[in-house]
Design a protein around this motif. Structure first.
Motif: not given
Length: 178
Positions: A120-130
């Protein structure tokens, strides 16, 4: 998708992660490497990858793996479309569902036995939560999807292997978790 009888390479499913991040670039560069030792299938938006390839000056042939056989001379894709246009470096909550959809497809391949591993490539957890989606990280998400009660995150490099005692906690919460 089926393997040929003479192809005993493992199949790896790869997701690019955040579409506005570095993941799509890494995926495109991996295709240019020779002798992967594995059959690589990317779960991603073909339009995103074509756009990024053009921006990076990378020549790449794409193959929709859902409608044809695996091709060694192409980037084999299981297509999942982004929900919104992507601007490199500008993550958008509108594409949080895309990130999770690529992960869902990758897990599906693995659980069905059609792939032997997932990258898996890097995800942006903050964007998913937002975007209103609770997501603390890949480790916990994958554990939930696979019904795995106890997981360990391991970091590896060279001869060093480090398993973490906690994952995705604020440093102040670590002593209580231990």
């Amino acid at each position: 998708m089926s393997k040929s009888r003479s192809d005993d390479r493992p199949t790896l499913i790869i997701t690019p992660g955040e579409p506005a991040g570095i993941g799509p670039d890494i995926c495109l560069n991996v295709v240019g490497l020779h002798d992967h030792g594995a059959r690589l299938i990317f779960v991603a938006d073909p339009k995103l990858l074509a756009q990024r390839a053009s921006q990076l000056g990378i020549q790449c042939r794409f193959n929709d793996i859902t409608g044809s056989s695996y091709r060694d001379d192409a980037m084999n894709l299981h297509p999942v479309s982004c929900a919104a246009p992507v601007v490199p470096g500008e993550a958008s909550t509108a594409n949080a569902s895309y990130v999770l959809a690529t992960l869902e497809e990758a897990v599906r391949y693995c659980l069905a036995g059609d792939a032997q591993g997932m990258v898996t490539g890097p995800v942006n957890k903050a964007i998913i939560n937002d975007a209103g989606i609770p997501f603390s990280g890949h480790t916990e998400w994958l554990a939930e999807r696979t019904g795995t009660p106890r997981v360990v995150m391991m970091l590896a490099g060279g001869n060093l292997r480090v398993a973490l005692a906690t994952t995705h906690l604020p440093l102040s919460a670590v002593p209580a978790a231990l």
